[in-house]
Design a protein around this motif. Structure first.
Motif, PDB file in Angstrom:
ATOM      1  N   SER A 294       0.836  -1.209   0.000  1.00  0.00           N
ATOM      2  CA  SER A 294       0.000   0.000   0.000  1.00  0.00           C
ATOM      3  C   SER A 294       0.871   1.261   0.000  1.00  0.00           C
ATOM      4  O   SER A 294       0.391   2.337  -0.384  1.00  0.00           O
ATOM      5  CB  SER A 294      -0.914   0.024   1.225  1.00  0.00           C
ATOM      6  OG  SER A 294      -1.649  -1.168   1.323  1.00  0.00           O
TER       7      SER A 294
ATOM      8  N   ARG B 235       8.725  -6.929   7.678  1.00  0.00           N
ATOM      9  CA  ARG B 235       8.193  -6.633   9.010  1.00  0.00           C
ATOM     10  C   ARG B 235       8.976  -7.375  10.072  1.00  0.00           C
ATOM     11  O   ARG B 235       9.279  -8.564   9.893  1.00  0.00           O
ATOM     12  CB  ARG B 235       6.723  -7.072   9.129  1.00  0.00           C
ATOM     13  CG  ARG B 235       5.796  -6.163   8.376  1.00  0.00           C
ATOM     14  CD  ARG B 235       4.350  -6.523   8.619  1.00  0.00           C
ATOM     15  NE  ARG B 235       3.545  -6.022   7.515  1.00  0.00           N
ATOM     16  CZ  ARG B 235       2.272  -6.289   7.334  1.00  0.00           C
ATOM     17  NH1 ARG B 235       1.644  -7.063   8.184  1.00  0.00           N
ATOM     18  NH2 ARG B 235       1.623  -5.796   6.297  1.00  0.00           N
TER      19      ARG B 235
ATOM     20  N   GLU C 246      -0.838  -5.460  -4.555  1.00  0.00           N
ATOM     21  CA  GLU C 246      -1.766  -4.363  -4.278  1.00  0.00           C
ATOM     22  C   GLU C 246      -2.513  -4.046  -5.564  1.00  0.00           C
ATOM     23  O   GLU C 246      -1.907  -3.954  -6.634  1.00  0.00           O
ATOM     24  CB  GLU C 246      -0.933  -3.136  -3.871  1.00  0.00           C
ATOM     25  CG  GLU C 246      -1.735  -1.974  -3.372  1.00  0.00           C
ATOM     26  CD  GLU C 246      -2.020  -2.102  -1.879  1.00  0.00           C
ATOM     27  OE1 GLU C 246      -1.513  -3.037  -1.226  1.00  0.00           O
ATOM     28  OE2 GLU C 246      -2.773  -1.251  -1.389  1.00  0.00           O
TER      29      GLU C 246
END
Ligand code: DAH
Length: 442
Positions: free
Chosen positions: A133, A160, A176
């Motif tokens: 995103s 992450r 996305e």
């Protein structure tokens, strides 16, 4: 935390790659050909830096299951939504600004995803994208400027700091998609191209997951219908099952409203496969300002967006049991996906090697975050760690201190591990728990 940053800096100082240089006393990091000055936010270990700079990313490697899934989603979308033209992107640089990753997407300033324990920061301003995103604003802008695309489809590696188990890995891949509509006529035309559209499916919980008040309710409803019909069609096509069963769940994302998760019924269980929603109007309006002329067409426009995890889909579709397998060079893995095209093969696991377990107990402190511990284990064990589980915790009745016991399961997917080599790794982990994370070992 600062110490973690220092440890990480030490880690890339010892990396084989020559990513780090010094300029006027400032520690500099070179990533994907660009220079960045390190600061207190820098928390990038060398193992992650190497993955971020792989010459060919997994989702672009021929016959890699992630590339297979990416292609299927692209083809499914293009063939189920023949009236829309999507720009296809899969070579986006993994370093983005905090503005792109959070601010442009209206992520609240106190959102946990902004913290150093959850995200890999290059420095205070730049980071490794935590989701695809992050490219929404720039790609919406490109779409509008081009005048020839209605939306885009972007696949990329995302990063992450996270726990360690069979479905979490610090690097994974997402796709996305965004589709913009200028007007009710625009979405009416697009809906005519999709078969079996059910106008009722786009209801939403108006209190907790509201429609945006700036939007015309009818137009907005039709955009949600288009979104849901498109997502269902893409999933039926990927799973090659026209009778696939769905469940739509109201949810929250900072960048969409209403927001939904899509679940599919798979072997008797409901599992989540994607997140999506109606793009917040501010995002499109903010993109618009530098391009006033082109944006006029979108003054009252509405868009939808979705995000899909490629590993998640590949693991379900091909029955891949461990996320580390995507990173293996083992031919016993890759040979199973050669030339599979549209066949839905089931991965045939090769022999599993025995695990080696090591437990460690320590008193936590106020700064302790489980992700820091996970990262420490990864730093020394790399892909030899299969999972880290909290097996016991208690609070001392007098001192109020919390004690935790973690079990680290080490296992190679390619060979037998020697107890002596794992002892050495565990020794380093324990030493760093003391010296770097300042924890008292029990
Ligand atoms: N970025 C979200 C995540 O990583 C996924 C997502 C949800 C993307 C909703 C979207 C969306 O575009 O509309 O969890």
């Amino acid at each position: 935390m600062l110490k973690i940053a220092r440890r990480a800096q030490n880690a890339f100082a010892t990396a084989k790659s020559s990513n780090q240089e010094s300029l006027n006393g400032l520690r500099m990091l070179q990533i994907c050909g660009k220079q960045y000055a390190c600061d207190d936010w820098t928390n990038l270990p060398s193992s992650i830096l190497i993955k971020a700079q792989r010459p060919i990313k997994l989702h672009n490697s021929l016959d890699h299951p992630l590339q297979v899934v990416k292609k299927r989603i692209q083809n499914a979308l293009i063939s189920s939504d023949t009236c829309s033209k999507y720009a296809i992107r899969d070579e986006l640089d993994p370093v983005v600004s905090a503005v792109q990753n959070f601010d442009q997407l209206l992520v609240p300033t106190d959102h946990v995803s902004r913290s150093k324990s959850d995200t890999y920061y290059v420095n205070e301003k730049y980071l490794l994208r935590t989701h695809t995103s992050a490219h929404q604003s720039e790609l919406i802008s490109e779409c509008i400027m081009s005048g020839s695309y209605d939306g885009f489809l972007a696949a990329a590696d995302v990063y992450r700091r996270d726990e360690i188990d069979s479905v979490h890995y610090p690097v994974f891949h997402q796709m996305e998609g965004v589709r913009l509509f200028k007007s009710v006529q625009d979405v009416t035309r697009a809906l005519q191209c999709i078969q079996n559209v059910d106008l009722e499916t786009a209801s939403c919980n108006q209190v907790e997951n509201p429609r945006q008040s700036v939007h015309d309710p009818k137009f907005q409803h039709m955009v949600s219908v288009h979104l849901k019909a498109t997502m269902e069609s893409v999933m039926k096509s990927i799973f090659q099952n026209p009778n696939l069963q769905f469940r739509w769940i109201d949810t929250y994302f900072p960048f969409t409203s209403p927001s939904y998760e899509l679940e599919i019924l798979w072997h008797g269980k409901w599992i989540e496969v994607l997140g999506c929603g109606v793009v917040r109007d501010e995002i499109i309006k903010n993109v618009a300002s530098p391009h006033q002329i082109q944006i006029n067409d979108y003054n009252n426009g509405i868009g939808w967006a979705f995000g899909i995890g490629l590993e998640r889909i590949a693991m379900i579709l091909f029955n891949i049991p461990d996320i580390r397998l995507f990173w293996t060079d083992d031919e016993r893995f890759h040979s199973q996906f050669k030339g599979i095209d549209n066949r839905n093969i089931q991965f045939n696991p090769y022999s599993k090697y025995p695990p080696v377990y090591k437990d460690v107990s320590f008193w936590t402190n106020a700064q302790f975050h489980e992700n820091d511990f996970a990262e420490l284990v990864r730093e020394y064990a790399d892909d030899l760690v299969e999972n880290v589980t909290l097996i016991d915790s208690f609070t001392h009745p007098k001192s109020g201190r919390e004690s935790r016991c973690y079990r680290v399961l080490y296992r190679s997917m390619e060979r037998n591990l020697l107890n002596t080599e794992i002892d050495k790794i565990q020794e380093q982990v324990v030493k760093n728990l003391k010296d770097v994370l300042n924890l008292d070992i029990r």
